[in-house]
Design an enzyme around this catalytic site. Structure first.
Site, PDB file in Angstrom:
ATOM      1  N   ASP A  95       0.846  -1.191   0.000  1.00 27.26           N
ATOM      2  CA  ASP A  95       0.000   0.000   0.000  1.00 27.26           C
ATOM      3  C   ASP A  95       0.884   1.245   0.000  1.00 27.26           C
ATOM      4  O   ASP A  95       1.614   1.498   0.965  1.00 27.26           O
ATOM      5  CB  ASP A  95      -0.905  -0.022   1.234  1.00 27.26           C
ATOM      6  CG  ASP A  95      -1.817   1.191   1.316  1.00 27.26           C
ATOM      7  OD1 ASP A  95      -1.952   1.916   0.310  1.00 27.26           O
ATOM      8  OD2 ASP A  95      -2.390   1.424   2.397  1.00 27.26           O
ATOM      9  N   ASP A  97       0.630   5.241  -0.307  1.00 28.47           N
ATOM     10  CA  ASP A  97      -0.297   6.370  -0.249  1.00 28.47           C
ATOM     11  C   ASP A  97       0.483   7.660  -0.476  1.00 28.47           C
ATOM     12  O   ASP A  97       1.399   7.977   0.297  1.00 28.47           O
ATOM     13  CB  ASP A  97      -0.990   6.402   1.113  1.00 28.47           C
ATOM     14  CG  ASP A  97      -2.265   7.233   1.101  1.00 28.47           C
ATOM     15  OD1 ASP A  97      -2.315   8.221   0.333  1.00 28.47           O
ATOM     16  OD2 ASP A  97      -3.207   6.902   1.842  1.00 28.47           O
ATOM     17  N   ASP A 253       3.163   1.137   3.456  1.00 31.13           N
ATOM     18  CA  ASP A 253       2.595   0.804   4.763  1.00 31.13           C
ATOM     19  C   ASP A 253       2.848  -0.671   5.070  1.00 31.13           C
ATOM     20  O   ASP A 253       2.147  -1.555   4.566  1.00 31.13           O
ATOM     21  CB  ASP A 253       1.095   1.103   4.771  1.00 31.13           C
ATOM     22  CG  ASP A 253       0.486   1.000   6.163  1.00 31.13           C
ATOM     23  OD1 ASP A 253       1.095   0.361   7.042  1.00 31.13           O
ATOM     24  OD2 ASP A 253      -0.603   1.566   6.373  1.00 31.13           O
TER      25      ASP A 253
END
Length: 299
Positions: A95, A97, A253
């Site tokens: 992930d 972001d 993450d």
């Protein structure tokens, strides 16, 4: 582009007129009955959990009627997804972001995004994908634009059964300085590529000599030249390498990667917080979310 929250009317407009079941990736359609689905109906989090669907038609009807604020599915396959019981296997996911990037070329404040940091997030995703391919021989990899960043989803069959994923995360994000920085392939090569990504974006460099020679430092390291940081002493060089590795560890993450029961934002769904479409990326190099993931109600 300004990222605005979608209204309830706009959500219904999207799911009624624009959203199509065919935009859901095949890897989710084919495993529909083994997935847990979760929904946020009011912007307060995915409180509607443990939803299951036995047919594509049922799922399509649900999405068009409910027009959820956000939609998610499990990365895990369960024999009993409605209870999250009898775990079978799970995708390996990363992930990234854009709003949380530790280093970025833009001047966005934490929590905000722009075209530049979205580009940084994609470059990071492609760098990690390259390492997954070249070092782990993984081939069944999907890239999904998540609305504010990217999800890498690995579905190679042999990878789905790996439960301890922390070492894979540390490896492809280059979270540790290698003992031998100049080996041609393997982890040292991964670290050099990640060093180039991170070091080129660090802003709080005080040394004028390093700032002046930053591009040359990166080029020399990629060329495996021992003198890549000859403008500083050995202790400073070690400190820089350690600092870069620490930044690398936070670029994606890690909690998402190691959690085999994670839920991820559903490709094709609307990210209502920013009014962007979560979308499977087909052409990785040319994909531009500000052209290809904008719902029609914003144009």
């Amino acid at each position: 582009m300004e990222f605005k929250e979608a209204t309830l009317e706009e959500r219904h407009m999207y799911y009624k007129k624009e959203w199509k079941i065919k935009d859901l990736p095949d890897f989710l359609i084919d495993s529909l009955k083994y997935r847990e689905f979760c929904f946020d109906h009011d912007g307060n989090g995915p409180k509607d959990r443990y939803e299951t669907f036995n047919s594509v038609r049922d799922f399509e009807r649900f999405m068009k009627i409910k027009a959820p604020y956000a939609a998610y599915s499990s990365i895990s396959y369960y024999k009993k997804p409605g209870k999250r019981e009898n775990w079978m296997k799970a995708e390996i996911v990363f992930d990234i972001d854009a709003k949380d990037l530790k280093v970025r070329r833009c001047d966005c404040t934490p929590g905000n995004i722009c075209e530049i940091c979205l580009g940084d997030a994609k470059e990071l995703a492609l760098t990690i994908i390259d390492s997954l391919r070249s070092n782990f021989d993984l081939k069944n990899i999907f890239l999904v634009y998540s609305g504010r960043g990217y999800h890498i989803r690995v579905l190679d069959e042999e990878a789905l059964y790996i439960e301890d994923r922390s070492k894979i995360f540390d490896y492809v994000t280059a979270s540790h300085v290698p003992k031998d920085l100049f080996m041609l392939h393997g982890y040292p090569e991964v670290f050099r590529r990640m060093f180039a990504f991170t070091f080129s974006r660090i802003k709080d460099i005080r040394s004028k000599e390093i700032l002046k020679n930053r591009d040359e430092i990166i080029k020399r390291l990629l060329d495996r030249r021992i003198d890549f940081l000859d403008c500083v002493g050995e202790s400073t060089k070690r400190r820089i390498l350690k600092n870069v590795a620490e930044i690398n560890a936070g670029l994606a993450d890690g909690k998402v990667t190691i959690d085999t029961k994670r839920i991820l934002r559903l490709p094709s769904s609307l990210h209502s917080k920013v009014s962007m479409i979560c979308k499977l990326v087909k052409n990785w190099e040319s994909f531009d979310p500000l052209k290809e993931a904008v719902p029609k109600f914003r144009t």
